[in-house]
Design an enzyme around this catalytic site. Sequence first.
Site, mmCIF file in Angstrom:
data_model
loop_
_atom_site.group_PDB
_atom_site.id
_atom_site.type_symbol
_atom_site.label_atom_id
_atom_site.label_comp_id
_atom_site.label_asym_id
_atom_site.label_seq_id
_atom_site.Cartn_x
_atom_site.Cartn_y
_atom_site.Cartn_z
ATOM 1 N N ASP A 140 9.790 -38.166 36.172
ATOM 2 C CA ASP A 140 10.476 -37.305 35.208
ATOM 3 C C ASP A 140 11.837 -36.897 35.751
ATOM 4 O O ASP A 140 12.523 -37.701 36.388
ATOM 5 C CB ASP A 140 9.592 -36.093 34.897
ATOM 6 C CG ASP A 140 9.746 -35.613 33.461
ATOM 7 O OD1 ASP A 140 10.762 -34.962 33.165
ATOM 8 O OD2 ASP A 140 8.846 -35.893 32.649
ATOM 9 N N HIS A 148 12.624 -30.109 32.280
ATOM 10 C CA HIS A 148 11.577 -30.916 31.656
ATOM 11 C C HIS A 148 10.508 -31.330 32.670
ATOM 12 O O HIS A 148 9.302 -31.170 32.433
ATOM 13 C CB HIS A 148 12.227 -32.145 31.010
ATOM 14 C CG HIS A 148 11.301 -32.985 30.188
ATOM 15 N ND1 HIS A 148 10.505 -33.963 30.733
ATOM 16 C CD2 HIS A 148 11.063 -33.006 28.854
ATOM 17 C CE1 HIS A 148 9.816 -34.559 29.762
ATOM 18 N NE2 HIS A 148 10.132 -33.994 28.615
ATOM 19 N N SER A 208 5.793 -35.065 25.247
ATOM 20 C CA SER A 208 6.018 -34.884 26.684
ATOM 21 C C SER A 208 5.095 -33.826 27.264
ATOM 22 O O SER A 208 4.701 -33.894 28.432
ATOM 23 C CB SER A 208 7.471 -34.471 26.953
ATOM 24 O OG SER A 208 8.348 -35.547 26.803
#
Length: 762
Positions: free
Chosen positions: A146, A217, A541
């Site tokens: 990620d 994220h 996600s």
Amino acid sequence: MQLQNAAAVFLISWFLLTQNASAEKRSVYIVHMDKAAMPKAFSSHHYWYSSILSSAKSAAQTSLNADKLQPKLIYTYDNAFHGFSALISKRELVAMKKSTGFISANADDVVTLDTTRTTDFLSLSSATGLWPASQYGKDVIIGIIDTGIWPESPSFRDDGMTAIPARWKGSCQGGEGFNSSLCNKKIIGARYFIEGSRAPNPDIPIAWNTARDGDGHGTHVASIAAGNFVEGVSFFGYAAGTARGVAPRARLAVYNVIGPGSASSDLLAGIDQAVADGVDILSISISNRNTDLYENPLSIASFGAREKGILVCFSAGNRGPSARTIRSGIPWGVVVASGTVDRWFAGTLTLGNGRTITGWTLFPARAVVRNLPLVYNETFSACTSTEVPEAPDNSIVICNITTGSFHFDFVMGDLSRTNARAVILIAEDPRLYRINTFPFPGVVISPKEAEEVINYASRNDTPTASIDFQETFLGTEPRAAPVLSDDSSRGPGRGYEAILKPDLMAPGVQILAAFNPHVRGPTIGNNIDLSSDYTLLSGTSMACPHVSGLAALLKAAHPDWSPAAIQSAMMTTANPLDNTGQPIREQDNMVVSHLAIGSGMIDPNRALDPGLVYDATIQDLVNLVCSMNFTRDQTRTIVRSSYNCSNPSSDLNYPSFMAIIRIVDIGRTLTQRFRRSVTNVGDGAATYNVKVEVPVNCTVRVQPKTLVFQKKYERLSYTLTIRYKGDIEIQHKPGSVVWIDQSGKYRVRSPIMVSAAHEFFG
């Protein structure tokens, strides 16, 4: 002087009593025991545990509390894990740790309102089931591919973690601003990959040469999968509780592959390094534009990972609600769709006549909106930029944004420049419920709820209203859960459509997890930016790491299971129903398709003991690739040269069934035959009977209809034949096959989908 002495004695006595009361406050603890250590003098574990409690009481007893200490045995566990739960004091717990067979104990937090509510929604409990059976995912290593990680987050503390597994081969090379000391027994590896991004422009300085997460994220994803326990977390008063990942005792290895150019070469390098380092699970909430399996770096790298025994989880993507928006549909990866949980972030609207409506809001403060004038003017109810300035001062205005384009941000911005105090937004766009910023005080209500509000405001001379903020409601109201997120990508997968994708659904809407506190968060008005250590994000996600965490739990509970067996356990036990017992629905209340949720919402505790599993070897996957009509070089790109294509087969032993209607099939009657093998992983001998939900205008035949297993790990086969017409009047025809054991304990369910092929969708 006597008064002073008396006062001193009183204070000392009061201090001792309060200190003792604190020490003897009773709480529920879950105690893990070594079952084999039970002394022969006891006829059952129940009596053994009762004796341990009595001994702990005697050891902890003092003259001040001898008549008050009453430890209580609540449950004895002898199946899912070994031990008991009891109401005991801290002093008794200390005494209990000296008992023969004692392994560990932890405070029971089941009744506490949880932050990542999803662990409760998924019925993960410290008392029984998959969490204690897997020791919370102990020592399983999850690789997060990620944007890196924010290592200072409390979610990544290593409290309660044991020594790093000796098999770990990775390292902590965090780069700029990421000292190796920031790794610990939770974050056991950190790497970054930017060379592919910088190669086209090597002279341009890159400021972020680090595994540190500059976006937030990756931090969010990592903490969902395996964040540690963190008490007292909320999002500005919403979703307050204890944050924890799905596998809170699993290890994290993070790989920042999203540089300034987000190059596929960096992505491949990150996955390649993760495999070399020795991760057990890969969690990848990243999409790639290439749909062909032999060109998609995710497809290629994940095949290599699967070859090494690593289960790979992918997010389905956020390109819904249209069909065929899953770009690749990688057959050897678990593809995850996104749904809601049973949590509603509320603002309670109270009208002057006493009527209350539970609206939706995430306004990040406890604004005072009490008994203010309620204004509805049909001429400016759309609240456009030219109309909003007409909003009266110190009032609550009603804005209807159900028509026209989606312009929530514009309405909020315009209202912030007025002297209005709050807004009631009439809206039905599902995107609103994924937004984590609400810059102006107000609530969102549905058009149906708005009828009563407008009638009240229009028919009273002095209508008023109040709004209460920072409320969180759990359960089946005001809506059932899960509901499919409207933006979750749908199948069939563009890269390969002969296997049903997505595979599963997991929580992915308004998930609270760790974040980069330096990244801008919600706003108040037009000039106040807020930040938070924890934030709410939505998307597949967020769904993907829930499945990665679940896979880690299953890996810990069943270390001998293959990736295919773990995937099968998750799929065949998934739930196609919501928390009211009805089929899962779309945001528009239509029943969802298998092409949207696969087998259904994950059910961790059932996945622990699925009864039967559909297993597959790497050679089975090679045979699948060899059947795809690729060129020799295209095939070798995926499977490399260590395998041959002597036995190509598209009939992978997969826990779902997909039949395709192509343009050339229109008007014909088609027959597709599947062969499946299932392995008995139940307690021993078992007999299963089949139950079939037949897709509309189809016939389904299963042979044999009964599977008789003589022992555990025995493998038996069956065939499923679908006969269907080549028409697409109904484009997607769902069904299912369920194997039910005679005791009723197991229901091993696989979805069936008869679907129009990609050429019908352009």
